[in-house]
Design a protein around this motif. Sequence first.
Motif, short mmCIF file in Angstrom:
data_model
loop_
_atom_site.label_atom_id
_atom_site.label_comp_id
_atom_site.label_asym_id
_atom_site.label_seq_id
_atom_site.Cartn_x
_atom_site.Cartn_y
_atom_site.Cartn_z
N VAL A 133 38.15 38.32 -22.92
CA VAL A 133 38.17 37.35 -21.83
C VAL A 133 38.76 36.04 -22.31
O VAL A 133 38.93 35.81 -23.51
CB VAL A 133 36.75 37.06 -21.27
CG1 VAL A 133 36.08 38.33 -20.80
CG2 VAL A 133 35.89 36.34 -22.29
N SER A 134 39.04 35.17 -21.36
CA SER A 134 39.29 33.76 -21.65
C SER A 134 38.34 32.96 -20.78
O SER A 134 38.55 32.85 -19.57
CB SER A 134 40.73 33.36 -21.35
OG SER A 134 40.85 31.95 -21.42
N ALA A 135 37.29 32.41 -21.39
CA ALA A 135 36.33 31.62 -20.63
C ALA A 135 36.99 30.36 -20.07
O ALA A 135 36.69 29.93 -18.96
CB ALA A 135 35.14 31.26 -21.51
N LYS A 136 37.89 29.80 -20.83
CA LYS A 136 38.53 28.54 -20.43
C LYS A 136 39.34 28.70 -19.15
O LYS A 136 39.31 27.84 -18.28
CB LYS A 136 39.42 28.04 -21.57
CG LYS A 136 40.08 26.69 -21.32
CD LYS A 136 40.90 26.27 -22.53
CE LYS A 136 41.59 24.94 -22.30
NZ LYS A 136 42.40 24.53 -23.48
N THR A 137 40.07 29.81 -19.02
CA THR A 137 40.95 30.00 -17.87
C THR A 137 40.37 30.97 -16.85
O THR A 137 41.02 31.27 -15.85
CB THR A 137 42.32 30.54 -18.33
OG1 THR A 137 42.15 31.85 -18.90
CG2 THR A 137 42.95 29.61 -19.36
N ASN A 138 39.18 31.49 -17.12
CA ASN A 138 38.50 32.44 -16.21
C ASN A 138 39.18 33.81 -16.20
O ASN A 138 38.94 34.62 -15.32
CB ASN A 138 38.44 31.89 -14.78
CG ASN A 138 37.31 32.53 -13.97
OD1 ASN A 138 36.31 32.98 -14.51
ND2 ASN A 138 37.49 32.59 -12.67
#
Length: 378
Positions: A151-156
């Motif tokens: 995942v990328s938490a920063k970009t959702n």
Amino acid sequence: MTEDEPLVNDEDLYCIGCGAKIQTTDRDAPGYTPESALKKGMENNELYCQRCFRLRHYNEIVPVGLTDDDFLKLLSQIRDADALIVYVMDIFDFNGSVIPGLHRFVGNNPVLLVGNKEDILPKSLRRSKLKDWLRQRANEAGIHPIDVALVSAKTNQSVDSLLVQIDKYRKNRDVYIVGVTNVGKSTLINQIIRQNTGKADLITTSRFPGTTLDRIEIPLDDDHFLVDTPGIIHAEQMAHYLNGNDLKIVTPQKSIKPKVYQLNEGQTLFFGGVARFDYENGPKNGFTVYAENNLYIHRTKLENADSLYEAQLGKLLSPPSTEEDIEAFPKLVRHELKTAKKSDLVIEGLGWVTVPEGVVVAGWAPEGVAVILRDAMI
């Protein structure tokens, strides 16, 4: 209630940013909130401790009196829980993401491994290959995940898919989110909260280690909870040796653009002042560097490297950039490696250099930061 009577007495109140119990008496302890701010926070139904308020509005870190042992005691509650464990790791810093002895805290609970910061990886990197590598590294650390998610938490990015996996594996149980500091755990929780409640940035996040001070429970739709546990402080992370501004220069922020260097035997690449790569032995070859796009990479002769580093640390070779950080920065430790096939020399928390087969190279990193060799990902 009189004017002199404290607002916090029998009713326990908790900071919605870090989870610490609110108190109005000890400025140096977790959860401290001036009574004037407490009253305003209760009226607005947004109660933050002073530490989280400063962190959110001024990006100012306020140290508190919690030790590593305090964090581990909080995390040990998992042992007695019946839950799915979501273990968040930094793809760029696997060794620095490992919670020592996590298997003792997990017990018989299943583990879903989540590799964060996937958006920064080049598109040419096969995600299936990365998942296999993360699973292998987790197995080496004594963790046997039931599945691996990127995942990328920063970009959702891919958070929706992660929620589907969580729902699949939790089977009417609580969900515990665990991870060391600075891997993006609280950012991921914020994305989950945003999708479920519409509230943005409810949990305090920052580049600084140790933001979440106590467990935070987020209700699920079946009388169970998603629990954000405190981030365990792992001393062997690049993030612990740099200030916030320097960390932005070293830690990849956007999709990495590979840089190819044609090197002769006896040449060195400096990554600012935080790491170094030596080409010790072999014919002229191309070496591909995957690191933060804005990090200054300086090429020099190997025979001049030691004297250059001593003279230019904090100047040409920066970060570290401030005098205080330079004095506190650990010495660089050399790790010599010989490749039997095309490989990646990984400097944890920084990136990697793709190295051809049959050569001798050395990676230098701050003492305690891992340098490893893996099969080439690209």
